[in-house]
Design a protein around this motif. Structure first.
Motif, PDB file in Angstrom:
ATOM      1  N   PHE A 161      22.839 -15.787  25.527  1.00  0.00           N
ATOM      2  CA  PHE A 161      21.747 -16.335  24.725  1.00  0.00           C
ATOM      3  C   PHE A 161      22.060 -17.774  24.336  1.00  0.00           C
ATOM      4  O   PHE A 161      23.189 -18.235  24.471  1.00  0.00           O
ATOM      5  N   ASN A 162      21.039 -18.467  23.852  1.00  0.00           N
ATOM      6  CA  ASN A 162      21.154 -19.842  23.371  1.00  0.00           C
ATOM      7  C   ASN A 162      20.718 -19.894  21.923  1.00  0.00           C
ATOM      8  O   ASN A 162      19.780 -19.198  21.538  1.00  0.00           O
ATOM      9  N   ILE A 163      21.345 -20.732  21.141  1.00  0.00           N
ATOM     10  CA  ILE A 163      20.827 -21.044  19.815  1.00  0.00           C
ATOM     11  C   ILE A 163      20.040 -22.346  19.994  1.00  0.00           C
ATOM     12  O   ILE A 163      20.620 -23.409  20.185  1.00  0.00           O
ATOM     13  N   ASP A 164      18.711 -22.206  19.996  1.00  0.00           N
ATOM     14  CA  ASP A 164      17.840 -23.354  20.241  1.00  0.00           C
ATOM     15  C   ASP A 164      17.736 -24.253  19.023  1.00  0.00           C
ATOM     16  O   ASP A 164      17.552 -25.460  19.153  1.00  0.00           O
ATOM     17  N   LYS A 165      17.832 -23.659  17.837  1.00  0.00           N
ATOM     18  CA  LYS A 165      17.779 -24.459  16.612  1.00  0.00           C
ATOM     19  C   LYS A 165      18.527 -23.726  15.507  1.00  0.00           C
ATOM     20  O   LYS A 165      18.277 -22.562  15.241  1.00  0.00           O
ATOM     21  N   LEU A 166      19.434 -24.438  14.868  1.00  0.00           N
ATOM     22  CA  LEU A 166      20.070 -23.998  13.632  1.00  0.00           C
ATOM     23  C   LEU A 166      19.924 -25.177  12.701  1.00  0.00           C
ATOM     24  O   LEU A 166      20.492 -26.240  12.943  1.00  0.00           O
TER      25      LEU A 166
END
Length: 145
Positions: free
Chosen positions: A25-30
């Motif tokens: 998975f990717n963290i697209d925005k934190l």
């Protein structure tokens, strides 16, 4: 400094394409805003080649976690299902289909028996759209040239 107030409020945003080496998975925005509120958006396209899974959260309230599943396995079509992770009955489902210069779409929610309808047409500098919403009780049309 004369006061403890922050004179230059800021928003911090990170994108982590493969967090800690994990390729699932990717963290697209934190994101953290000036008030200390957080937003998290993560996604994965590893479940199936035509499926994208997304999750959105404010990292404060579990009832606000939103799950999204988008299917693009049919040519010129897109189907999306979005719901609260803790309350799947609170959902919306959308389907769009492109036919040359035109795109038609439907949006379903549990609040109505009839879906919202939309249609747009674009050719060169010309654009027009039609919308039918609120159980066919509200209509909108737009045109530009």
């Amino acid at each position: 400094f004369a006061s403890d107030r922050c004179s230059t409020p800021a928003k911090l945003t990170w994108k982590l394409p493969q967090p800690f080496g994990c390729t699932a998975f990717n963290i697209d925005k934190l994101e953290m805003d000036k008030g200390g509120q957080f937003k998290l958006e993560a996604s994965s396209d590893k479940a199936h080649k035509d499926v994208k899974l997304e999750c959105k959260s404010d990292l404060a309230d579990i009832s606000k976690i939103t799950a999204v599943c988008t299917f693009t396995g049919l040519k010129d079509a897109r189907v999306m299902f979005e719901c609260k992770a803790t309350n799947p009955q609170d959902f919306s489902a959308e389907a769009t289909y492109a036919m040359g210069a035109a795109v038609a779409g439907l949006k379903f929610t549990p609040k109505g028996a009839l879906p919202d309808f939309g249609l747009y047409f674009k050719h060169g500098p010309m654009f027009c759209s039609l919308m039918a919403k609120e159980q066919l009780g509200a209509f909108g049309a737009t045109g530009f040239y």
